[in-house]
Motif scaffolding. Structure first.
Motif, PDB file in Angstrom:
ATOM      1  N   TRP A 257       0.811  -1.219   0.000  1.00  0.00           N
ATOM      2  CA  TRP A 257       0.000   0.000   0.000  1.00  0.00           C
ATOM      3  C   TRP A 257       0.845   1.270   0.000  1.00  0.00           C
ATOM      4  N   LEU A 258       2.114   1.163   0.402  1.00  0.00           N
ATOM      5  CA  LEU A 258       2.979   2.345   0.393  1.00  0.00           C
ATOM      6  C   LEU A 258       3.122   2.929  -1.014  1.00  0.00           C
ATOM      7  N   SER A 259       2.994   2.065  -2.045  1.00  0.00           N
ATOM      8  CA  SER A 259       3.138   2.518  -3.423  1.00  0.00           C
ATOM      9  C   SER A 259       1.970   3.400  -3.870  1.00  0.00           C
ATOM     10  N   TYR A 260       0.887   3.421  -3.124  1.00  0.00           N
ATOM     11  CA  TYR A 260      -0.213   4.324  -3.440  1.00  0.00           C
ATOM     12  C   TYR A 260       0.082   5.743  -2.972  1.00  0.00           C
ATOM     13  N   ILE A 261       1.006   5.858  -2.022  1.00  0.00           N
ATOM     14  CA  ILE A 261       1.304   7.168  -1.429  1.00  0.00           C
ATOM     15  C   ILE A 261       2.665   7.697  -1.861  1.00  0.00           C
ATOM     16  N   PHE A 262       3.682   6.817  -1.803  1.00  0.00           N
ATOM     17  CA  PHE A 262       5.053   7.239  -2.067  1.00  0.00           C
ATOM     18  C   PHE A 262       5.572   6.670  -3.380  1.00  0.00           C
ATOM     19  N   ASN A 263       6.617   7.316  -3.905  1.00  0.00           N
ATOM     20  CA  ASN A 263       7.329   6.783  -5.057  1.00  0.00           C
ATOM     21  C   ASN A 263       8.233   5.653  -4.561  1.00  0.00           C
ATOM     22  N   THR A 264       8.022   4.459  -5.044  1.00  0.00           N
ATOM     23  CA  THR A 264       8.761   3.286  -4.578  1.00  0.00           C
ATOM     24  C   THR A 264       9.504   2.637  -5.748  1.00  0.00           C
ATOM     25  N   PRO A 265      10.460   1.742  -5.458  1.00  0.00           N
ATOM     26  CA  PRO A 265      11.178   1.064  -6.549  1.00  0.00           C
ATOM     27  C   PRO A 265      10.246   0.356  -7.521  1.00  0.00           C
ATOM     28  N   GLU A 266       9.195  -0.287  -7.007  1.00  0.00           N
ATOM     29  CA  GLU A 266       8.278  -1.015  -7.888  1.00  0.00           C
ATOM     30  C   GLU A 266       7.610  -0.079  -8.893  1.00  0.00           C
ATOM     31  N   LEU A 267       7.230   1.110  -8.439  1.00  0.00           N
ATOM     32  CA  LEU A 267       6.609   2.081  -9.343  1.00  0.00           C
ATOM     33  C   LEU A 267       7.627   2.618 -10.343  1.00  0.00           C
ATOM     34  N   HIS A 268       8.836   2.848  -9.869  1.00  0.00           N
ATOM     35  CA  HIS A 268       9.826   3.475 -10.743  1.00  0.00           C
ATOM     36  C   HIS A 268      10.361   2.526 -11.797  1.00  0.00           C
ATOM     37  N   HIS A 269      10.258   1.231 -11.563  1.00  0.00           N
ATOM     38  CA  HIS A 269      10.640   0.284 -12.608  1.00  0.00           C
ATOM     39  C   HIS A 269       9.731   0.445 -13.829  1.00  0.00           C
ATOM     40  N   TRP A 270       8.445   0.739 -13.590  1.00  0.00           N
ATOM     41  CA  TRP A 270       7.539   1.003 -14.713  1.00  0.00           C
ATOM     42  C   TRP A 270       7.947   2.286 -15.428  1.00  0.00           C
ATOM     43  N   HIS A 271       8.411   3.268 -14.671  1.00  0.00           N
ATOM     44  CA  HIS A 271       8.808   4.544 -15.271  1.00  0.00           C
ATOM     45  C   HIS A 271      10.030   4.398 -16.172  1.00  0.00           C
ATOM     46  N   HIS A 272      10.828   3.362 -15.961  1.00  0.00           N
ATOM     47  CA  HIS A 272      12.009   3.137 -16.802  1.00  0.00           C
ATOM     48  C   HIS A 272      11.775   2.054 -17.852  1.00  0.00           C
ATOM     49  N   SER A 273      10.527   1.712 -18.075  1.00  0.00           N
ATOM     50  CA  SER A 273      10.189   0.717 -19.088  1.00  0.00           C
ATOM     51  C   SER A 273      10.622   1.176 -20.482  1.00  0.00           C
ATOM     52  N   GLN A 274      10.850   0.215 -21.363  1.00  0.00           N
ATOM     53  CA  GLN A 274      11.160   0.531 -22.757  1.00  0.00           C
ATOM     54  C   GLN A 274       9.915   0.975 -23.528  1.00  0.00           C
ATOM     55  N   ILE A 275       8.746   0.735 -22.966  1.00  0.00           N
ATOM     56  CA  ILE A 275       7.479   1.010 -23.644  1.00  0.00           C
ATOM     57  C   ILE A 275       6.951   2.372 -23.220  1.00  0.00           C
ATOM     58  N   ARG A 276       6.678   3.227 -24.175  1.00  0.00           N
ATOM     59  CA  ARG A 276       6.304   4.596 -23.844  1.00  0.00           C
ATOM     60  C   ARG A 276       5.022   4.680 -23.026  1.00  0.00           C
ATOM     61  N   ASP A 277       4.033   3.852 -23.340  1.00  0.00           N
ATOM     62  CA  ASP A 277       2.787   3.871 -22.587  1.00  0.00           C
ATOM     63  C   ASP A 277       2.995   3.503 -21.125  1.00  0.00           C
ATOM     64  N   GLU A 278       4.134   2.899 -20.826  1.00  0.00           N
ATOM     65  CA  GLU A 278       4.463   2.559 -19.444  1.00  0.00           C
ATOM     66  C   GLU A 278       5.391   3.597 -18.821  1.00  0.00           C
ATOM     67  N   HIS A 279       6.426   4.026 -19.555  1.00  0.00           N
ATOM     68  CA  HIS A 279       7.369   4.949 -18.914  1.00  0.00           C
ATOM     69  C   HIS A 279       6.876   6.389 -18.858  1.00  0.00           C
ATOM     70  N   ASP A 280       5.803   6.717 -19.562  1.00  0.00           N
ATOM     71  CA  ASP A 280       5.202   8.048 -19.431  1.00  0.00           C
ATOM     72  C   ASP A 280       4.191   8.048 -18.279  1.00  0.00           C
ATOM     73  N   ASN A 281       4.613   7.578 -17.135  1.00  0.00           N
ATOM     74  CA  ASN A 281       3.787   7.519 -15.934  1.00  0.00           C
ATOM     75  C   ASN A 281       4.681   7.615 -14.704  1.00  0.00           C
ATOM     76  N   ASN A 282       4.039   7.768 -13.548  1.00  0.00           N
ATOM     77  CA  ASN A 282       4.752   7.779 -12.261  1.00  0.00           C
ATOM     78  C   ASN A 282       5.846   8.848 -12.241  1.00  0.00           C
ATOM     79  N   TYR A 283       5.416  10.106 -12.391  1.00  0.00           N
ATOM     80  CA  TYR A 283       6.364  11.220 -12.474  1.00  0.00           C
ATOM     81  C   TYR A 283       6.759  11.788 -11.110  1.00  0.00           C
TER      82      TYR A 283
END
Length: 307
Positions: free
Chosen positions: A221-247
């Motif tokens: 549930w911490l990922s709903y409030i804070f920026n966490t490693p799990e969220l930031h892995h999506w931000h570094h995805s090779q796929i634009r629809d994924e990495h254009d998130n979690n700013y």
């Protein structure tokens, strides 16, 4: 040590302890900072340096013990560049602060009307400041993803094909300056107390190093409030629809509000990260590349469908 894929499949008590990693590192980091500025009586400038070094060593050890992906621990031939970026990053922050002080100067709020002169509880003031700073960060970060001219600079950060604690600072100095100048201008105008600002940056530094680390965590549930490693892995995805998130920088509130929060529950982010825009190997060449008109670092167009 096991890869995160093996840990997720593991039903042992050890695997369940991963939920404690993020809060434990955060608590230990803030306790270390309190010790440096309290019992050790260090100045902020000295304390933040020791705080950074302590975090760097501690998270590096965790990367060896509980890696998110073992393959990310392999040397990527950018170690010297990452070392230099860890010097230019704070230098650019200092430069942005100096310019902000020169611009605002004596025009900064003197007092009574500031939110931070109402004797609010310290934690509430920290939350308010986090929301204000994160809004500015969100606007800047999203702009660097959507505007081709700015993406030429930001693509350097997204070009890494593995995450580890050192490449948190793999950011062009002009981008760092562009992010921190408006933040410091606002901080000075609304008259944020130095002690509050220092605690915020200690908190932000911890979040930043953790989100770019190769440490296996389960944030829940911490990922709903804070920026966490799990969220930031999506931000570094090779796929634009994924990495254009979690700013978000520290909190995810603005991502929730503006519809850019991504945290799928049915799958994990791929360990194949990093966009394929052209970035030269040499450090000076990397600094110069986005300034060239002919730079090929265009905003990627790949989508989930394309993948």
């Amino acid at each position: 040590m096991k890869d995160v894929m093996e840990l997720n499949a593991d039903k042992s008590a050890w695997s369940h302890l991963l939920v404690l990693v993020w809060p434990a590192v955060m608590a230990g980091s803030l306790a270390m900072y309190w010790w440096l500025i309290g019992p050790m009586a260090m100045s902020y400038e000295m304390a933040i340096q020791f705080h950074f070094l302590g975090l760097l060593v501690g998270i590096f050890i965790l990367e060896l013990i509980i890696p998110y992906h073992k393959s990310w621990n392999k040397y990527d031939r950018q170690g010297w560049n990452d070392f230099l970026y860890n010097i230019t990053f704070p230098a650019a922050q200092i430069g942005a602060t100096a310019v902000a002080l020169a611009v605002v100067g004596a025009q900064a709020s003197s007092g009574s009307e500031s939110l931070f002169n109402l004797n609010l509880p310290f934690v509430l003031e920290l939350i308010i400041m986090t929301l204000i700073v994160d809004l500015i960060w969100y606007i800047c970060h999203r702009s660097f993803h959507t505007l081709p001219m700015l993406w030429k600079f930001h693509s350097l950060h997204h070009n890494s094909h593995q995450l580890h604690v050192l490449n948190n600072a793999r950011v062009h100095p002009l981008e760092v300056f562009t992010f921190f100048l408006p933040i410091m201008l606002v901080v000075l105008v609304i008259d944020v107390p130095p002690a509050l600002l220092n605690w915020y940056f200690a908190f932000q530094l911890t979040v930043g190093l953790l989100t770019h680390s190769n440490v296996a965590v389960r944030s829940g549930w911490l990922s709903y409030i804070f920026n966490t490693p799990e969220l930031h892995h999506w931000h570094h995805s090779q796929i634009r629809d994924e990495h254009d998130n979690n700013y978000g920088s520290v909190s995810m509130i603005w991502d929730h509000i503006f519809g850019s929060y991504l945290n799928p529950k049915d799958r994990m982010a791929s360990k194949e990260i990093g966009v394929s825009t052209y970035v030269p190997e040499g450090w000076f060449s990397q600094l110069w590349a986005p300034l060239k008109r002919s730079s090929r670092a265009k905003v990627p167009t790949q989508s989930v469908v394309d993948k």
